[in-house]
Design a protein around this motif. Structure first.
Motif, PDB file in Angstrom:
ATOM      1  N   ALA A 193       0.661  -2.521  -2.304  1.00  0.00           N
ATOM      2  CA  ALA A 193       0.878  -2.004  -3.662  1.00  0.00           C
ATOM      3  C   ALA A 193      -0.422  -1.996  -4.452  1.00  0.00           C
ATOM      4  N   ALA A 194      -1.219  -3.055  -4.297  1.00  0.00           N
ATOM      5  CA  ALA A 194      -2.506  -3.122  -4.995  1.00  0.00           C
ATOM      6  C   ALA A 194      -3.420  -1.991  -4.542  1.00  0.00           C
ATOM      7  N   GLY A 195      -3.404  -1.700  -3.248  1.00  0.00           N
ATOM      8  CA  GLY A 195      -4.220  -0.602  -2.736  1.00  0.00           C
ATOM      9  C   GLY A 195      -3.795   0.735  -3.309  1.00  0.00           C
ATOM     10  N   GLU A 196      -2.505   0.983  -3.383  1.00  0.00           N
ATOM     11  CA  GLU A 196      -2.001   2.241  -3.943  1.00  0.00           C
ATOM     12  C   GLU A 196      -2.382   2.361  -5.418  1.00  0.00           C
ATOM     13  N   ARG A 197      -2.238   1.274  -6.146  1.00  0.00           N
ATOM     14  CA  ARG A 197      -2.524   1.313  -7.581  1.00  0.00           C
ATOM     15  C   ARG A 197      -4.012   1.504  -7.847  1.00  0.00           C
ATOM     16  N   LEU A 198      -4.840   0.839  -7.059  1.00  0.00           N
ATOM     17  CA  LEU A 198      -6.277   0.993  -7.237  1.00  0.00           C
ATOM     18  C   LEU A 198      -6.723   2.408  -6.901  1.00  0.00           C
ATOM     19  N   THR A 199      -6.148   2.976  -5.848  1.00  0.00           N
ATOM     20  CA  THR A 199      -6.477   4.354  -5.476  1.00  0.00           C
ATOM     21  C   THR A 199      -6.099   5.323  -6.588  1.00  0.00           C
ATOM     22  N   ALA A 200      -4.899   5.149  -7.136  1.00  0.00           N
ATOM     23  CA  ALA A 200      -4.458   6.023  -8.230  1.00  0.00           C
ATOM     24  C   ALA A 200      -5.351   5.849  -9.452  1.00  0.00           C
ATOM     25  N   TRP A 201      -5.756   4.628  -9.720  1.00  0.00           N
ATOM     26  CA  TRP A 201      -6.616   4.358 -10.878  1.00  0.00           C
ATOM     27  C   TRP A 201      -7.984   5.013 -10.707  1.00  0.00           C
ATOM     28  N   CYS A 202      -8.533   4.977  -9.508  1.00  0.00           N
ATOM     29  CA  CYS A 202      -9.852   5.567  -9.257  1.00  0.00           C
ATOM     30  C   CYS A 202      -9.842   7.078  -9.465  1.00  0.00           C
ATOM     31  N   GLY A 203      -8.740   7.720  -9.128  1.00  0.00           N
ATOM     32  CA  GLY A 203      -8.669   9.164  -9.273  1.00  0.00           C
ATOM     33  C   GLY A 203      -9.535   9.883  -8.250  1.00  0.00           C
ATOM     34  N   THR A 204      -9.868  11.131  -8.560  1.00  0.00           N
ATOM     35  CA  THR A 204     -10.599  11.959  -7.603  1.00  0.00           C
ATOM     36  C   THR A 204     -12.106  11.726  -7.636  1.00  0.00           C
ATOM     37  N   HIS A 205     -12.599  11.046  -8.662  1.00  0.00           N
ATOM     38  CA  HIS A 205     -14.042  10.856  -8.791  1.00  0.00           C
ATOM     39  C   HIS A 205     -14.485   9.436  -8.466  1.00  0.00           C
ATOM     40  N   GLY A 206     -13.598   8.646  -7.870  1.00  0.00           N
ATOM     41  CA  GLY A 206     -13.945   7.280  -7.494  1.00  0.00           C
ATOM     42  C   GLY A 206     -13.522   6.991  -6.072  1.00  0.00           C
ATOM     43  N   VAL A 207     -13.994   5.876  -5.539  1.00  0.00           N
ATOM     44  CA  VAL A 207     -13.662   5.472  -4.172  1.00  0.00           C
ATOM     45  C   VAL A 207     -13.306   3.993  -4.176  1.00  0.00           C
ATOM     46  N   ALA A 208     -12.164   3.664  -3.596  1.00  0.00           N
ATOM     47  CA  ALA A 208     -11.705   2.278  -3.522  1.00  0.00           C
ATOM     48  C   ALA A 208     -11.790   1.769  -2.095  1.00  0.00           C
ATOM     49  N   GLY A 209     -11.950   0.458  -1.950  1.00  0.00           N
ATOM     50  CA  GLY A 209     -12.004  -0.147  -0.631  1.00  0.00           C
ATOM     51  C   GLY A 209     -11.421  -1.544  -0.660  1.00  0.00           C
ATOM     52  N   ARG A 210     -11.149  -2.062   0.523  1.00  0.00           N
ATOM     53  CA  ARG A 210     -10.688  -3.447   0.666  1.00  0.00           C
ATOM     54  C   ARG A 210     -11.733  -4.198   1.474  1.00  0.00           C
ATOM     55  N   LEU A 211     -12.275  -5.249   0.883  1.00  0.00           N
ATOM     56  CA  LEU A 211     -13.309  -6.028   1.555  1.00  0.00           C
ATOM     57  C   LEU A 211     -12.713  -7.024   2.538  1.00  0.00           C
ATOM     58  N   GLY A 212     -11.448  -7.349   2.361  1.00  0.00           N
ATOM     59  CA  GLY A 212     -10.797  -8.332   3.203  1.00  0.00           C
ATOM     60  C   GLY A 212      -9.944  -9.247   2.354  1.00  0.00           C
ATOM     61  N   GLY A 213      -8.916  -9.855   2.960  1.00  0.00           N
ATOM     62  CA  GLY A 213      -8.052 -10.737   2.205  1.00  0.00           C
ATOM     63  C   GLY A 213      -7.454 -10.021   1.011  1.00  0.00           C
ATOM     64  N   ASP A 214      -7.586 -10.642  -0.160  1.00  0.00           N
ATOM     65  CA  ASP A 214      -7.042 -10.032  -1.383  1.00  0.00           C
ATOM     66  C   ASP A 214      -8.154  -9.577  -2.313  1.00  0.00           C
ATOM     67  N   GLU A 215      -9.285  -9.186  -1.730  1.00  0.00           N
ATOM     68  CA  GLU A 215     -10.417  -8.734  -2.532  1.00  0.00           C
ATOM     69  C   GLU A 215     -10.637  -7.234  -2.337  1.00  0.00           C
ATOM     70  N   PHE A 216     -10.726  -6.538  -3.461  1.00  0.00           N
ATOM     71  CA  PHE A 216     -10.870  -5.088  -3.454  1.00  0.00           C
ATOM     72  C   PHE A 216     -12.141  -4.687  -4.193  1.00  0.00           C
ATOM     73  N   VAL A 217     -12.593  -3.470  -3.890  1.00  0.00           N
ATOM     74  CA  VAL A 217     -13.832  -2.972  -4.474  1.00  0.00           C
ATOM     75  C   VAL A 217     -13.663  -1.503  -4.823  1.00  0.00           C
ATOM     76  N   ALA A 218     -14.405  -1.036  -5.804  1.00  0.00           N
ATOM     77  CA  ALA A 218     -14.334   0.381  -6.164  1.00  0.00           C
ATOM     78  C   ALA A 218     -15.625   0.797  -6.847  1.00  0.00           C
ATOM     79  N   VAL A 219     -15.935   2.070  -6.744  1.00  0.00           N
ATOM     80  CA  VAL A 219     -17.028   2.669  -7.507  1.00  0.00           C
ATOM     81  C   VAL A 219     -16.434   3.858  -8.245  1.00  0.00           C
ATOM     82  N   VAL A 220     -16.712   3.948  -9.543  1.00  0.00           N
ATOM     83  CA  VAL A 220     -16.145   5.006 -10.371  1.00  0.00           C
ATOM     84  C   VAL A 220     -17.221   5.552 -11.299  1.00  0.00           C
ATOM     85  N   VAL A 221     -16.913   6.673 -11.914  1.00  0.00           N
ATOM     86  CA  VAL A 221     -17.820   7.253 -12.899  1.00  0.00           C
ATOM     87  C   VAL A 221     -17.800   6.395 -14.161  1.00  0.00           C
TER      88      VAL A 221
END
Length: 208
Positions: free
Chosen positions: A90-118
């Motif tokens: 669920a966290a992955g889906e929500r982060l992806t939706a939040w990033c939109g088309t101009h950002g990129v989300a990733g999972r570093l491992g465990g419960d840690e996520f990363v993203a780059v956005v405008v």
């Protein structure tokens, strides 16, 4: 008159070309899957890094964030790993939706996520929205699961060295600087203003 031998040779070449194309396509799909986290569908560290570097190279204004789920271990301990997987997905889906088309989300491992956005004028509010989004309950087999999220972010333009590595370091420091202060993970910090935490707008210091 067409030489049968020539026709056979052409067909053989076409068959070989088709075979190699199919092989290349399958290989590409396997490589692509290897750079995606099978649980969340997000990019893994290597896949995300390559795409984040490209975004930073194209855009002078970009921001990097790290998000860590607070209260995730109790979900696993009390409800089992399947429940934990549901929260991560669920966290992955929500982060992806939040990033939109101009950002990129990733999972570093465990419960840690990363993203780059405008990076734009609404980034502060958008980060607060993300914190709220990740706090939303997850329903799993009749059980309501809730976690929080500590978020640290860094604007590339605000760093002495505007590189992905520097941004990740700053975002990581920001995240762990507030992690011990959070209750249900409802705070976030925008680096590099670590020392000025008290002067940050209230929307960036969501009440615990």
């Amino acid at each position: 008159m067409t030489n049968p031998a020539d026709v056979t040779q052409v067909l053989t070449v076409l068959a070989l070309a088709g075979g190699w194309a199919l092989h290349a396509s399958r290989l590409y799909r396997r490589l692509d899957r290897s750079h995606h986290d099978p649980l969340t569908g997000l990019w893994t560290r290597d896949g995300w890094t390559r795409r984040a570097e490209r975004i930073i190279a194209r855009r002078q204004k970009a921001a990097v964030l790290l998000a860590d789920l607070d209260g995730f271990k109790p979900v696993n301990d009390v409800h089992g790993h399947a429940a934990g997987d549901a929260v991560l997905a669920a966290a992955g889906e929500r982060l992806t939706a939040w990033c939109g088309t101009h950002g990129v989300a990733g999972r570093l491992g465990g419960d840690e996520f990363v993203a780059v956005v405008v990076d734009d004028d609404r980034l502060d509010d958008r980060l607060a929205d993300l914190a709220e989004l990740l706090r939303q309950p997850v329903e799993h087999q009749g059980v309501t699961l809730t976690v929080g999220a500590s978020i640290g972010a860094a604007r590339l333009a605000a760093l002495p060295e505007p590189t992905l590595s520097a941004a990740l370091t700053a975002a990581d420091q920001a995240m762990y600087r507030v992690k011990g202060r959070t209750r249900r993970g409802r705070r976030l910090l925008l680096a590099p203003a670590f020392a000025a935490l008290r002067s940050l707008p209230q929307r960036l210091r969501l009440a615990a």
